[in-house]
Design a protein around this motif. Structure first.
Motif, short mmCIF file in Angstrom:
data_model
loop_
_atom_site.label_atom_id
_atom_site.label_comp_id
_atom_site.label_asym_id
_atom_site.label_seq_id
_atom_site.Cartn_x
_atom_site.Cartn_y
_atom_site.Cartn_z
N ARG A 195 0.84 -1.21 0.00
CA ARG A 195 0.00 0.00 0.00
C ARG A 195 0.87 1.27 0.00
NH1 ARG A 195 -5.43 -0.12 1.07
NH2 ARG A 195 -6.34 -2.12 1.72
N LYS A 196 1.85 1.31 0.90
CA LYS A 196 2.69 2.50 1.00
C LYS A 196 3.55 2.70 -0.24
CE LYS A 196 2.98 2.34 6.06
NZ LYS A 196 3.87 2.13 7.23
N PHE A 197 4.04 1.59 -0.79
CA PHE A 197 4.87 1.70 -1.99
C PHE A 197 4.04 2.18 -3.17
CE2 PHE A 197 6.80 0.18 -5.89
CZ PHE A 197 8.10 0.64 -5.74
N LEU A 198 2.82 1.67 -3.31
CA LEU A 198 1.97 2.08 -4.41
C LEU A 198 1.64 3.57 -4.32
CD1 LEU A 198 0.48 1.26 -6.95
CD2 LEU A 198 -1.47 0.55 -5.54
N ARG A 199 1.36 4.06 -3.10
CA ARG A 199 1.12 5.50 -2.93
C ARG A 199 2.35 6.30 -3.34
NH1 ARG A 199 -0.68 4.69 3.24
NH2 ARG A 199 -2.43 3.26 2.90
N GLY A 213 -7.21 -1.07 -6.26
CA GLY A 213 -8.37 -0.23 -6.50
C GLY A 213 -8.56 0.83 -5.44
N GLN A 214 -8.39 0.45 -4.18
CA GLN A 214 -8.55 1.40 -3.08
C GLN A 214 -7.50 2.51 -3.15
OE1 GLN A 214 -8.33 -1.10 0.40
NE2 GLN A 214 -10.52 -1.61 0.37
N GLU A 215 -6.25 2.14 -3.34
CA GLU A 215 -5.18 3.14 -3.34
C GLU A 215 -5.27 4.06 -4.56
OE1 GLU A 215 -3.27 3.82 -0.88
OE2 GLU A 215 -4.00 2.13 0.31
N ALA A 216 -5.62 3.51 -5.71
CA ALA A 216 -5.75 4.35 -6.90
C ALA A 216 -6.90 5.34 -6.74
CB ALA A 216 -5.97 3.47 -8.13
N ALA A 217 -8.04 4.86 -6.19
CA ALA A 217 -9.18 5.75 -5.98
C ALA A 217 -8.86 6.82 -4.96
CB ALA A 217 -10.40 4.94 -5.55
N PHE A 252 -4.56 13.65 -12.86
CA PHE A 252 -4.39 12.21 -12.69
C PHE A 252 -5.66 11.51 -13.14
CE2 PHE A 252 -4.79 8.39 -9.96
CZ PHE A 252 -3.70 7.69 -10.43
N TRP A 253 -5.53 10.65 -14.15
CA TRP A 253 -6.69 9.95 -14.69
C TRP A 253 -6.88 8.56 -14.08
CZ3 TRP A 253 -4.49 11.27 -20.14
CH2 TRP A 253 -4.76 12.60 -20.43
N GLY A 254 -5.83 8.00 -13.51
CA GLY A 254 -5.97 6.68 -12.90
C GLY A 254 -4.94 5.69 -13.43
N LEU A 255 -5.19 4.42 -13.15
CA LEU A 255 -4.30 3.36 -13.63
C LEU A 255 -5.09 2.09 -13.87
CD1 LEU A 255 -3.64 1.00 -11.30
CD2 LEU A 255 -2.40 2.87 -10.25
N ARG A 256 -4.52 1.21 -14.68
CA ARG A 256 -5.05 -0.13 -14.89
C ARG A 256 -3.88 -1.11 -14.86
NH1 ARG A 256 -9.30 -0.79 -19.66
NH2 ARG A 256 -10.22 -2.35 -18.24
N ILE A 257 -4.20 -2.37 -14.80
CA ILE A 257 -3.19 -3.42 -14.68
C ILE A 257 -3.20 -4.30 -15.92
CG2 ILE A 257 -2.42 -5.42 -13.36
CD1 ILE A 257 -2.09 -2.73 -11.91
N ILE A 258 -2.02 -4.58 -16.44
CA ILE A 258 -1.87 -5.59 -17.49
C ILE A 258 -1.31 -6.84 -16.85
CG2 ILE A 258 -0.64 -6.21 -19.61
CD1 ILE A 258 -0.87 -3.32 -20.48
N TRP A 259 -2.08 -7.91 -16.93
CA TRP A 259 -1.69 -9.18 -16.33
C TRP A 259 -0.58 -9.79 -17.18
CZ3 TRP A 259 -4.63 -11.80 -12.30
CH2 TRP A 259 -4.14 -13.07 -11.99
N SER A 260 0.56 -10.06 -16.55
CA SER A 260 1.72 -10.55 -17.28
C SER A 260 2.13 -11.92 -16.74
CB SER A 260 2.88 -9.55 -17.12
OG SER A 260 3.94 -9.85 -17.98
N ASP A 264 -12.73 -3.16 -14.40
CA ASP A 264 -12.19 -1.82 -14.60
C ASP A 264 -10.68 -1.75 -14.40
OD1 ASP A 264 -14.71 -0.92 -15.14
OD2 ASP A 264 -15.08 -0.11 -13.14
N LEU A 265 -10.12 -2.71 -13.65
CA LEU A 265 -8.69 -2.67 -13.36
C LEU A 265 -7.85 -3.48 -14.33
CD1 LEU A 265 -8.44 -2.83 -9.45
CD2 LEU A 265 -7.85 -0.93 -10.95
N VAL A 266 -8.34 -4.64 -14.75
CA VAL A 266 -7.56 -5.51 -15.65
C VAL A 266 -7.75 -5.03 -17.08
CG1 VAL A 266 -7.17 -7.86 -16.46
CG2 VAL A 266 -7.80 -7.46 -14.07
N ALA A 267 -6.65 -4.53 -17.67
CA ALA A 267 -6.74 -3.93 -19.01
C ALA A 267 -6.36 -4.88 -20.12
CB ALA A 267 -5.84 -2.69 -19.08
N GLY A 268 -5.46 -5.83 -19.85
CA GLY A 268 -5.00 -6.70 -20.93
C GLY A 268 -4.08 -7.78 -20.43
N TYR A 269 -3.46 -8.49 -21.38
CA TYR A 269 -2.65 -9.67 -21.08
C TYR A 269 -1.33 -9.58 -21.83
CZ TYR A 269 -1.48 -14.62 -20.36
OH TYR A 269 -0.87 -15.80 -19.99
N ASP A 270 -0.25 -9.99 -21.16
CA ASP A 270 1.09 -9.97 -21.75
C ASP A 270 1.86 -11.18 -21.24
OD1 ASP A 270 3.34 -9.13 -23.12
OD2 ASP A 270 3.98 -7.72 -21.57
N LEU A 271 3.01 -11.40 -21.83
CA LEU A 271 3.90 -12.47 -21.40
C LEU A 271 5.22 -11.84 -20.97
CD1 LEU A 271 3.01 -14.86 -24.29
CD2 LEU A 271 2.60 -15.35 -21.88
N ALA A 272 5.63 -12.16 -19.75
CA ALA A 272 6.81 -11.52 -19.16
C ALA A 272 8.09 -12.24 -19.55
CB ALA A 272 6.68 -11.48 -17.64
#
Length: 579
Positions: A246-250, A294-298, A317-325, A351-359
């Motif tokens: 939480r603190k790191f994301l902030r 979601g909580q920290e972004a909001a 600041f418009w927000g963020l989404r996550i790409i699952w990798s 609303d949070l999961v935007a797409g898929y990738d391979l790491a």
């Protein structure tokens, strides 16, 4: 060869050499201008250049002059973090509205900010350290990169009196992290921090090197040369414990906004073990992880404020989404299980999961061709569950283009953006397909790795391939924090190529908004909104208009701040970066 006499030279000069006003040279110069104009029409930033306002053109000329002045003192190969607050161009690029961060691995961001992460871990009650295969009493043991060392929260080990640095330490015993730091035999907490950073993958300065050994060679070497030997267990053990996360994301969100970013698409590499506050057992799924994101972004979105009257303000600041990798070097079953977890998370956290990738680097893991069964199964399951999870794939990388064939698969699989793709410029037909399908290439510049001017970014732009800058997955700046974020990427591009200029930089920033995944869209609507850009009617058009306002404010600030010293002094025609 006989030298001309003064009389012969004077005769040629006055009667035979054409003057600049002669029709033959005027015709030549006119053809030259037309040829350059045609060349610029093919560039991917052509429409942006043509749409520049008078204020923006003036700002571009000012930045050109500042950059040219600085070229006598600063280069992209000699520039260091200590000097970053000095150049005027750096101060300007700091305030550039950079749009969106479309490619950045969370683990890489944590490694870049590892000092802050270690501080958080030391401040968090219950964090403990263990070595599962022996004590770390000697310098050789502490430097043995094969030792399994972990950091975890533990309830019952917080009062342990054992020392991991002593010969009577019991393997696998967790000891309080603060005790381990204070008792570190080579410099206490300061030395412990250097040791831990090196274990996480930070390439230390020569004067901070830590002695390391490997059983295979039994040779001593500096941890400062141990790049690529990072222990992800240590980094993730700190990062993915809820109070620290939480603190790191902030902290990260503040950094990103101060870096001029309005939007972020962060890649989380799965599988990962996430621990809730006070828990010693990892969560069975990603549900609680996304709850926290979601909580920290909001929360940050509510707190983020701007001052509209300030033309040099930080962008909104418009927000963020996550790409699952998903880690690509796993076996088939593991990839299927992880892909299924992605779909489950999407159903709950649409609303949070935007797409898929391979790491991981595509040359080091399984190729896309090898993973076609899993990827087609994933796409079929998405259709059955009626969820939209597009691909945002990394391809065309690796040593000496070893992963080039992945470019073809990424294109055929329908990727909406290409990560890095450094070998794309070697494939003319592929570049045409990328343009036809409106695919963006996400570029990560890595200063210090040779002459940055040889990077293919400018070649891609010249061929009409849309590009945007990103942080990518590079760990070359591990431990250097926000000092080498997106401002450094844009600043490097500005100084590497004279023909790019502030206009080209602005176009790259606009592209990051144009190709951002603000919302779920089927392929046809995705392409429609990219084509329509700011004249469309959806959320993307709204964001592009907001960015354009920030761009004009930024340009006005440049003219106001630097106009007296680097002003037009002419008719306002922009002949370099705005043409």
């Amino acid at each position: 060869m006989a030298r001309l006499t003064d009389e012969d030279y004077h005769s040629i000069l006055t009667t035979e050499l054409p003057s600049p006003s002669d029709p033959i040279l005027q015709k030549y110069l006119s053809s030259r201008t037309a040829l350059i104009s045609e060349e610029y029409k093919q560039r991917s930033d052509s429409s942006f250049r043509q749409a520049l306002s008078p204020i923006a053109k003036a700002a571009c000329r000012i930045v050109d002059r500042i950059r040219d002045e600085e070229h006598h003192h600063v280069t992209t190969t000699t520039f260091t973090p200590d000097a970053m607050t000095k150049p005027k161009s750096w101060q300007i690029i700091q305030r550039l509205p950079k749009g969106g961060l479309l490619r950045a691995q969370m683990d890489a961001l944590a490694l870049a900010n590892v000092d802050h992460l270690i501080t958080l871990a030391l401040e968090t009650p219950g964090m403990c350290l263990s070595s599962s295969n022996g004590n770390l009493a000697t310098a050789e043991a502490r430097g043995d990169i094969t030792r399994r060392v972990e950091i975890r929260f533990r309830k019952n080990d917080q009062k342990s009196e054992q020392s991991i640095w002593s010969s009577d330490y019991g393997s696998g015993t967790f000891v309080p992290l603060t005790n381990a730091a204070d008792d570190y035999p080579e410099g206490g907490r300061s030395g412990f921090s250097k040791w831990l950073k090196a274990r996480c993958g930070v390439v230390l300065r020569s004067d901070d090197s830590i002695t390391t050994t490997t059983p295979q060679t039994e040779k001593t070497e500096s941890f400062s040369s141990a790049e690529g030997r990072a222990d992800s267990r240590l980094l993730r053990g700190m990062l993915y414990y809820e109070p620290i996360f939480r603190k790191f994301l902030r902290h990260l969100l503040v950094q990103l906004m101060e870096d001029g970013l309005s939007w972020s698409e962060l890649r989380l590499t799965f599988p990962l073990d996430y621990y809730r506050t006070g828990s010693e057992s990892p969560e069975p799924d990603s549900d609680q992880l996304f709850v926290v994101i979601g909580q920290e972004a909001a929360s940050y979105c509510r707190q983020a404020t701007t001052t509209p009257d300030d033309p040099g303000q930080r962008p909104p600041f418009w927000g963020l989404r996550i790409i699952w990798s998903t880690t690509r070097n796993q076996d088939q079953r593991s990839i299927i299980e992880d892909a299924d977890s992605c779909i489950a998370a999407k159903i709950i956290w649409s609303d949070l999961v935007a797409g898929y990738d391979l790491a991981d680097t595509d040359a080091l893991g399984r190729s896309l061709t090898d993973m076609l069964p899993e990827l087609f199964w994933f796409r079929k399951q998405c259709a059955l569950e009626e969820v939209e999870i597009p691909f945002f794939l990394d391809a065309g990388g690796g040593i000496d283009g070893a992963g080039e064939c992945n470019l073809f698969d990424a294109l055929l699989l329908g990727t909406r953006r290409l990560g890095n793709a450094p070998s794309l410029y070697r494939h003319p037909r592929m570049m045409e397909a990328v343009k036809d399908k409106r695919i963006l290439v996400e570029i990560c510049l890595v200063p210090g790795k040779g002459d940055i001017s040889n990077h293919p970014l400018l070649a891609l732009i010249a061929q009409g391939v849309p590009c945007a800058l990103s942080l990518g997955d590079a760990k070359e700046h591990a431990g250097e924090g926000a000092g080498l974020g997106m401002t450094y990427q844009f600043w490097t591009a500005l100084h590497a190529w004279e023909s790019l200029g502030l206009t080209g930089i602005g176009s790259l920033a606009e592209n990051s908004v144009r190709w951002a995944a603000f919302e779920d869209q089927p392929p046809e609507l995705w392409i429609r909104d990219i084509r329509a850009a700011s004249v469309g009617s959806g959320l993307k058009a709204k964001r592009l208009k907001e960015w354009a306002v920030e761009w004009e404010r930024f340009c006005l600030w440049i003219v106001t701040e630097y106009g007296d010293d680097y002003g037009e002094g002419g008719d306002g025609d922009v002949t370099t970066s705005a043409n």
